[in-house]
Motif scaffolding. Sequence first.
Motif, PDB file in Angstrom:
ATOM      1  N   UNK A   1       0.817  -1.215   0.000  1.00  0.00           N
ATOM      2  CA  UNK A   1       0.000   0.000   0.000  1.00  0.00           C
ATOM      3  C   UNK A   1       0.843   1.254   0.000  1.00  0.00           C
ATOM      4  N   UNK A   2       1.905   1.250   0.794  1.00  0.00           N
ATOM      5  CA  UNK A   2       2.798   2.403   0.818  1.00  0.00           C
ATOM      6  C   UNK A   2       3.501   2.589  -0.524  1.00  0.00           C
ATOM      7  N   UNK A   3       3.894   1.493  -1.144  1.00  0.00           N
ATOM      8  CA  UNK A   3       4.572   1.582  -2.438  1.00  0.00           C
ATOM      9  C   UNK A   3       3.646   2.174  -3.498  1.00  0.00           C
ATOM     10  N   UNK A   4       2.412   1.711  -3.534  1.00  0.00           N
ATOM     11  CA  UNK A   4       1.465   2.249  -4.505  1.00  0.00           C
ATOM     12  C   UNK A   4       1.069   3.682  -4.158  1.00  0.00           C
ATOM     13  N   UNK A   5       0.969   3.969  -2.885  1.00  0.00           N
ATOM     14  CA  UNK A   5       0.586   5.309  -2.457  1.00  0.00           C
ATOM     15  C   UNK A   5       1.626   6.357  -2.810  1.00  0.00           C
ATOM     16  N   UNK A   6       2.883   5.991  -2.794  1.00  0.00           N
ATOM     17  CA  UNK A   6       3.928   6.959  -3.090  1.00  0.00           C
ATOM     18  C   UNK A   6       4.171   7.108  -4.591  1.00  0.00           C
ATOM     19  N   UNK A   7       3.723   6.141  -5.390  1.00  0.00           N
ATOM     20  CA  UNK A   7       3.950   6.225  -6.832  1.00  0.00           C
ATOM     21  C   UNK A   7       2.699   6.611  -7.608  1.00  0.00           C
ATOM     22  N   UNK A   8       1.587   6.801  -6.923  1.00  0.00           N
ATOM     23  CA  UNK A   8       0.323   7.042  -7.613  1.00  0.00           C
ATOM     24  C   UNK A   8       0.303   8.389  -8.329  1.00  0.00           C
ATOM     25  N   UNK A   9       0.847   9.416  -7.724  1.00  0.00           N
ATOM     26  CA  UNK A   9       0.788  10.751  -8.297  1.00  0.00           C
ATOM     27  C   UNK A   9       2.190  11.363  -8.260  1.00  0.00           C
ATOM     28  N   UNK A  10       2.735  11.721  -9.407  1.00  0.00           N
ATOM     29  CA  UNK A  10       4.109  12.211  -9.428  1.00  0.00           C
ATOM     30  C   UNK A  10       4.289  13.581  -8.766  1.00  0.00           C
ATOM     31  N   UNK A  11       3.249  14.392  -8.725  1.00  0.00           N
ATOM     32  CA  UNK A  11       3.379  15.741  -8.193  1.00  0.00           C
ATOM     33  C   UNK A  11       2.253  16.021  -7.206  1.00  0.00           C
ATOM     34  N   UNK A  12       2.617  16.569  -6.048  1.00  0.00           N
ATOM     35  CA  UNK A  12       1.613  16.888  -5.031  1.00  0.00           C
ATOM     36  C   UNK A  12       0.987  18.242  -5.338  1.00  0.00           C
ATOM     37  N   UNK A  13      -0.309  18.305  -5.110  1.00  0.00           N
ATOM     38  CA  UNK A  13      -1.016  19.566  -5.286  1.00  0.00           C
ATOM     39  C   UNK A  13      -0.874  20.431  -4.038  1.00  0.00           C
ATOM     40  N   UNK A  14      -1.326  21.676  -4.104  1.00  0.00           N
ATOM     41  CA  UNK A  14      -1.171  22.582  -2.969  1.00  0.00           C
ATOM     42  C   UNK A  14      -1.919  22.121  -1.717  1.00  0.00           C
ATOM     43  N   UNK A  15      -3.097  21.543  -1.867  1.00  0.00           N
ATOM     44  CA  UNK A  15      -3.852  21.076  -0.707  1.00  0.00           C
ATOM     45  C   UNK A  15      -3.178  19.862  -0.062  1.00  0.00           C
ATOM     46  N   UNK A  16      -2.595  19.012  -0.880  1.00  0.00           N
ATOM     47  CA  UNK A  16      -1.905  17.854  -0.348  1.00  0.00           C
ATOM     48  C   UNK A  16      -0.654  18.277   0.422  1.00  0.00           C
TER      49      UNK A  16
END
Length: 70
Positions: free
Chosen positions: A12-27
């Motif tokens: 889960x951590x592996x998929x969670x960290x690779x799901x979106x290459x760039x974080x948005x401002x709210x994240x």
Amino acid sequence: MRRIALALTITGLAFGTTACPEKGPMQKVGDKVDETVDEITHPNEGALEKAGRKIDEGVDDAKEAVTPDD
């Protein structure tokens, strides 16, 4: 059973960290809030203690996800 829970957590951590290459401002704001709350609730905690606590929390979350509700 613990090995399965740990494997699910790591996956889960592996998929969670690779799901979106760039974080948005709210994240980014959410991450800062999480860090601040973590520092307030666990002061004077070393890096290894923090990592161990995070692993324990992840295993607990995985157990809750796998265990059926009564």
